[in-house]
Design a protein around this motif. Structure first.
Motif, short mmCIF file in Angstrom:
data_model
loop_
_atom_site.label_atom_id
_atom_site.label_comp_id
_atom_site.label_asym_id
_atom_site.label_seq_id
_atom_site.Cartn_x
_atom_site.Cartn_y
_atom_site.Cartn_z
N THR B 221 0.62 -1.18 0.03
CA THR B 221 -0.06 -0.02 0.01
C THR B 221 0.91 1.26 -0.05
O THR B 221 0.73 2.07 -0.75
N ALA B 222 1.87 1.32 0.87
CA ALA B 222 3.01 2.36 0.89
C ALA B 222 3.70 2.71 -0.44
O ALA B 222 3.82 3.70 -0.59
N LEU B 223 3.84 1.61 -0.88
CA LEU B 223 4.68 1.67 -2.28
C LEU B 223 3.73 2.38 -3.08
O LEU B 223 4.09 3.21 -4.13
N GLU B 224 2.36 2.12 -3.38
CA GLU B 224 1.41 2.59 -4.27
C GLU B 224 1.16 4.14 -4.07
O GLU B 224 1.03 4.98 -4.76
N LEU B 225 1.39 4.55 -2.69
CA LEU B 225 1.68 5.94 -2.32
C LEU B 225 2.90 6.64 -2.39
O LEU B 225 2.89 7.71 -2.03
N GLY B 226 3.64 6.10 -2.98
CA GLY B 226 5.21 6.70 -3.47
C GLY B 226 6.01 6.65 -2.26
O GLY B 226 6.99 7.33 -2.31
N VAL B 227 5.85 5.88 -0.99
CA VAL B 227 7.09 5.70 -0.23
C VAL B 227 8.09 4.80 -0.74
O VAL B 227 7.77 3.65 -1.40
N THR B 228 9.23 5.09 -0.58
CA THR B 228 10.41 4.55 -1.00
C THR B 228 11.72 4.02 -0.23
O THR B 228 12.37 3.79 -0.31
N GLU B 229 11.21 4.26 1.30
CA GLU B 229 12.04 3.81 2.41
C GLU B 229 11.27 3.05 3.61
O GLU B 229 10.37 3.29 3.99
N PHE B 230 11.99 1.78 3.91
CA PHE B 230 11.38 1.12 4.82
C PHE B 230 12.44 0.47 5.53
O PHE B 230 13.64 0.17 5.06
N ASP B 231 11.92 0.16 6.94
CA ASP B 231 12.81 -0.52 7.58
C ASP B 231 12.56 -2.04 7.55
O ASP B 231 11.42 -2.45 7.27
N ALA B 232 13.44 -3.07 7.80
CA ALA B 232 12.85 -4.25 7.88
C ALA B 232 14.35 -4.91 8.90
O ALA B 232 15.52 -4.44 8.89
N ALA B 233 14.09 -6.07 9.40
CA ALA B 233 15.16 -6.80 10.26
C ALA B 233 15.40 -8.28 9.83
O ALA B 233 14.48 -8.89 9.41
N VAL B 234 16.79 -8.50 9.44
CA VAL B 234 17.18 -9.74 8.79
C VAL B 234 16.58 -10.77 9.80
O VAL B 234 16.39 -10.88 10.94
N GLY B 235 15.92 -11.83 8.91
CA GLY B 235 15.18 -13.09 9.74
C GLY B 235 13.73 -12.78 10.37
O GLY B 235 13.21 -13.41 10.73
N GLY B 236 13.35 -11.41 10.55
CA GLY B 236 12.36 -11.00 11.28
C GLY B 236 12.73 -11.00 12.70
O GLY B 236 11.76 -11.20 13.60
N LEU B 237 14.03 -10.67 13.00
CA LEU B 237 14.37 -10.56 14.40
C LEU B 237 13.68 -9.52 15.17
O LEU B 237 13.30 -8.45 14.54
N GLY B 238 13.55 -9.69 16.65
CA GLY B 238 13.06 -8.55 17.41
C GLY B 238 11.57 -8.32 17.54
O GLY B 238 10.80 -8.91 16.79
N GLY B 239 11.14 -7.65 18.37
CA GLY B 239 9.80 -7.27 18.70
C GLY B 239 9.83 -6.38 19.55
O GLY B 239 10.52 -5.15 19.28
#
Lengths: 305, 305
Positions: B221-239
């Motif tokens: 959805t954010a891509l469709e709205l033009g957002v081009t920066e995202f955080d992500a954590a390798v493996g899905g680490l953390g909470g």
């Protein structure tokens, strides 16, 4: 975002596609799960499959499960059959919504039923009039529609050609199965565009696995393209024993949670559904992949204490 | 689907936001993970946070981790700081990309740092010129931007007002944190619409948790709205240790897998990234939630054998 549908029909496949791909559980547990799901407001439940007990021991008691389950008149129950023998059992048990399967990729179809895709299509062509004669409706599930774990990408044209064939042979409904979770928004868009060119009005259901995290993104894309029917399995039960690396079906409560947040009706009581997911977890005796089961819906707040 | 961006910038937050929310691991393991990530082609890495070791023992060795890590000149490394003391440590360690945090919901902010949102905003206002003076750029992360586990929905206007304030106070960049995975496509659309009305050109990064399965749908959805920066954590680490029910960050390899399938460039080598996720799994000694780590990318085929 295109116009979204106002309502979506979910088919709950946990009792069949889910439990068929878990370790076998007692008959009574299957009945309890179907009954719990029948009370959630869901409109359709895939209850059992009539398969050879040596091939799939998980469904060996399909007749007894179905005999003991409460039949809620507000729910449409379906059964999956692999062949003519299974179809006869399903009809004798009283089912009038029957699913048959064919894989879009030849290698997967051979692994699954030891026949080519073309041979399975001939079998289906022979089976449809028999089922119609008995007053049943027939859905053809096209497996590996978004990719095959052995062959890789499956050309949308190949899937569209199968739709051409089974529609000509009398199939009432079509489903596309993302058997090993190879579906992505791009693949959903490409396949639906191709199929809708030739079958604008064919009842179409999509069945996603969340193997690579894309299931809800795929559903979001399909909603934008006007699809209003989806399979999902309570708790995210099941996978595919013939497809290495496959994880479970998209969890029904994750789908319903997303849809309700968008104001799309499903007829399902989310709390009751989460209760059924808790039962599913208890039945299989292990954690299930559903985030909404673990964390609760976004509206369930924590006391600040 | 609107026009999609041609390229996206991922910030890898596994070494900080990921490991900060797992059981503590040895310094050498942290260094290995950062070094492995630095070699994947990712452009940005959140390396450490400079927090009080009693509050967050997982980051007690931040100075040493950073001293020992390879600094790849092609990577922009950042550090998170909770206050002026942390900011001084980050500057002394050589960081010039600094993140500060404030929760959009008062209850969450008080739980997190024992101050009201307004007090934290005053702290940030005082800190920004100090950091600028030292040549650093400041990103303000607005936590609970898509909902608060204690207060529920957070009005987009409330988040937008925080953006007004921190932009006026000199913040170089803004991030919205979906701290406990309450984000949905609808909430993404509502919040971005509101913020873009007043800050059409503010550099904006989105940070999603996959608590309820919605992370990739939110990113789509954010891509469709033009957002081009995202955080992500390798493996899905953390909470999030302060947020009951929260599961991990969206897995970087699931995001990259989705983006590359759509033809969107990230600069990241997916195989190298999956290798780093295997290392992350080894370091924390447990299964991680990433589907692409478990199943491999959709292009990884199985021998029909």
């Amino acid at each position: 975002m295109g116009a979204m549908p106002e309502a979506v029909s979910i088919r709950e496949v946990g009792p069949r596609d889910g439990l068929q791909n878990e370790e076998p559980v007692p008959t009574a547990a299957k009945v309890r799960l179907i009954d719990a799901l029948s009370a959630t407001g869901v409109g359709r439940i895939e209850a059992v499959s009539f398969v050879h007990p040596k091939a799939i021991p998980q469904m060996a008691d399909a007749d007894e499960v179905w005999r003991r389950a409460v039949k809620n008149p507000a729910v449409s129950y379906s059964a999956l059959v692999p062949n003519s023998r299974g179809a006869q059992r399903a009809l004798a048990a009283g089912f009038r919504e029957i699913e048959v399967v064919v894989s879009a990729s030849d290698t997967h179809n051979r692994k699954n039923v030891n026949r080519s895709t073309a041979e399975s299509l001939d079998d289906i062509a022979a089976l449809v009039p028999v089922l119609h004669e008995a007053g049943a409706r027939v859905e053809v599930i096209v497996s590996t529609a978004f990719g095959c774990p052995y062959e890789g990408d499956v050309a949308p044209e190949r899937v569209a050609a199968i739709v051409d064939r089974v529609r000509a042979d009398g199939a009432d409904r079509i489903a596309f199965g993302d058997t090993t979770g190879m579906g992505t928004p791009r693949r959903v868009r490409e396949l639906l565009s191709r199929v809708r060119e030739r079958h604008a009005d064919a009842p179409l259901l999509l069945h996603f696995h969340n193997t690579r995290g894309t299931a809800l993104a795929n559903i979001l894309t399909a909603l934008e393209l006007g699809v209003t029917e989806f399979d999902a399995a309570v708790g995210g039960l099941g996978g595919c024993p013939y497809a290495p690396g496959a994880s479970g079906n998209v969890a029904t409560e994750e789908v319903v949670h997303l849809l309700h947040d968008m104001g799309i009706r499903t007829g399902i009581d989310l709390d009751a559904l989460i209760g059924a997911a808790e039962l599913a977890r208890e039945i299989v005796g292990k954690e299930l992949p559903s985030g909404v089961l673990r964390a609760g819906p976004r509206t369930r707040l924590t006391a600040a204490g």
